[in-house]
Design an enzyme around this catalytic site. Structure first.
Site, PDB file in Angstrom:
ATOM      1  N   ALA A  12      83.322  76.030  73.280  1.00  0.00           N
ATOM      2  CA  ALA A  12      82.120  75.954  72.462  1.00  0.00           C
ATOM      3  C   ALA A  12      81.737  77.354  72.009  1.00  0.00           C
ATOM      4  CB  ALA A  12      80.981  75.340  73.274  1.00  0.00           C
ATOM      5  N   HIS A  51      77.422  75.066  57.297  1.00  0.00           N
ATOM      6  CA  HIS A  51      78.875  75.115  57.148  1.00  0.00           C
ATOM      7  C   HIS A  51      79.279  75.013  55.682  1.00  0.00           C
ATOM      8  CE1 HIS A  51      80.952  74.481  61.231  1.00  0.00           C
ATOM      9  NE2 HIS A  51      79.701  74.778  61.512  1.00  0.00           N
ATOM     10  N   GLU A  63      83.964  62.777  55.053  1.00  0.00           N
ATOM     11  CA  GLU A  63      83.559  62.515  56.436  1.00  0.00           C
ATOM     12  C   GLU A  63      84.204  61.240  56.935  1.00  0.00           C
ATOM     13  OE1 GLU A  63      79.299  62.597  56.858  1.00  0.00           O
ATOM     14  OE2 GLU A  63      79.165  64.433  55.655  1.00  0.00           O
TER      15      GLU A  63
END
Lengths: 173, 173, 173
Positions: A12, A51, A63
């Site tokens: 992460a 982003h 998506e």
């Protein structure tokens, strides 16, 4: 000749996304961003918007939370390369929404789609197995599945980088 | 010429401290140890005492849990190098005692202090993002902030090592 | 000349076992598999059976959850190499069944047995310190002990690999 498959692994906030996007910018004139995360809350919406702004307007964006194999096969032929982000979110989507049996089926379909892709691909995935054993069964199950998926992807990939603090170690290249 | 900035990353009990102290012993004649941990319980007191005994008497030692930028700027000019341990504890201190807004302010001040340091620096920081997603919100928030901080530090650093089991992988050098 | 000691580190499902078994197959004609996991439930039994099938019939197999030093010293002289899997499970067994004091004693005995082994050894161990701080004390204690054990093993080892997604980074060789 099979187009190149590059796998970007890391924890992460290890700088995986930024690194993968830079690779895509260098390699592709007309990149497709294939996002597996669904926009389910305002925090996620803000992150997705950030982003998009970072990537710039020449990127196309699709998506697909579950049918990643189908999305890869259906992707716009005008695009000359695809960045998929991220495989770990996709795995969590399939596990939570469709169950463990679906993971096996969809993983096979994904690996086949990767092997037959007409376009070069960059995949982003999380390494999640380097902490202590999770306390709850779903955590352990997800950790196992994520580790096995990363091994499968790394085996298929032509190049694999492991990122720490934004810096890549190339495990295969 | 900017004095060198070396970042030592690693997990818990990865040998970061010992490695960083050896580097400091090799490089500095009169090192300063800048500690961010506060001595809040007997276990911590014992650990701090063991660290001091290991380092030896020619080290100077300053403790500063929050204002790391100020401590770097005020550090004894007789010292020819500084070891800061560790950045992750400092981040936790600021987040818990002062809140997330203070993290942003103090991080900017720290990065400025690092860039203008008249002395070489060795920084120790924890990599915490390689397990599964933490269950509780503070864990996720801290993990994000720690990862971003490490990216910022690695960008500024001239050399970055990632330690596993006491052994360094140099990511930048 | 001391026979070689190779340490294979990695997270959960990082491909450590497969990699270590391949090394043992390449190096040993008559390998001994020294297992530290006890067969306590059907899931574990299935995993052990799968491992055995993968390794093939020329492997010998011994199970020892606690006295690893004794098992190494008593191991069949007909075997020309030993694969120990895994050290982290052994550590958990000792900590949970015998307590922290026993960990120190058994670790010393283990390190002595490794140093005096007449046969080459391959050890598998988990890296568990790269997530956020565990919430419960036993988790923190185990993480500390596992990290220190890995440092001890890495110091003794002639070669150390850290695996991510089935791919090795050699930290020492």
């Amino acid at each position: 000749m099979t187009p190149s498959l590059t796998l970007i692994l890391g924890g992460a906030r290890s700088g995986k996304s930024t690194f993968a996007e830079q690779l895509a910018q260098e390699r592709f004139r007309q990149p497709l961003y294939l996002a597996t995360a669904e926009c389910t809350d305002p925090e996620m919406a803000a992150r997705i918007a950030a982003h998009r702004a970072r990537r710039g307007p020449h990127w196309r964006c699709v998506e697909e939370p579950l049918d990643l194999a189908g999305a890869l096969q259906a992707s716009d032929p005008a695009c000359d390369g695809v960045l998929v982000e991220c495989l770990t979110t996709w795995l969590a989507n399939v596990l939570v929404k469709e169950g463990e049996a679906a993971v096996a089926t969809r993983r096979q379909a994904l690996l086949a789609a990767l092997a037959s892709s007409p376009r070069p691909l960059i995949l982003v995935s999380n390494e999640v197995g380097l902490g202590i054993v999770p306390e709850y069964p779903l955590g352990r199950q997800f950790r196992d599945l994520a580790g096995w998926l990363n091994q499968d992807l790394a085996r298929e990939a032509h190049a694999v980088a492991f990122l720490v603090a934004g810096l890549p170690m190339w495990l295969k290249r």
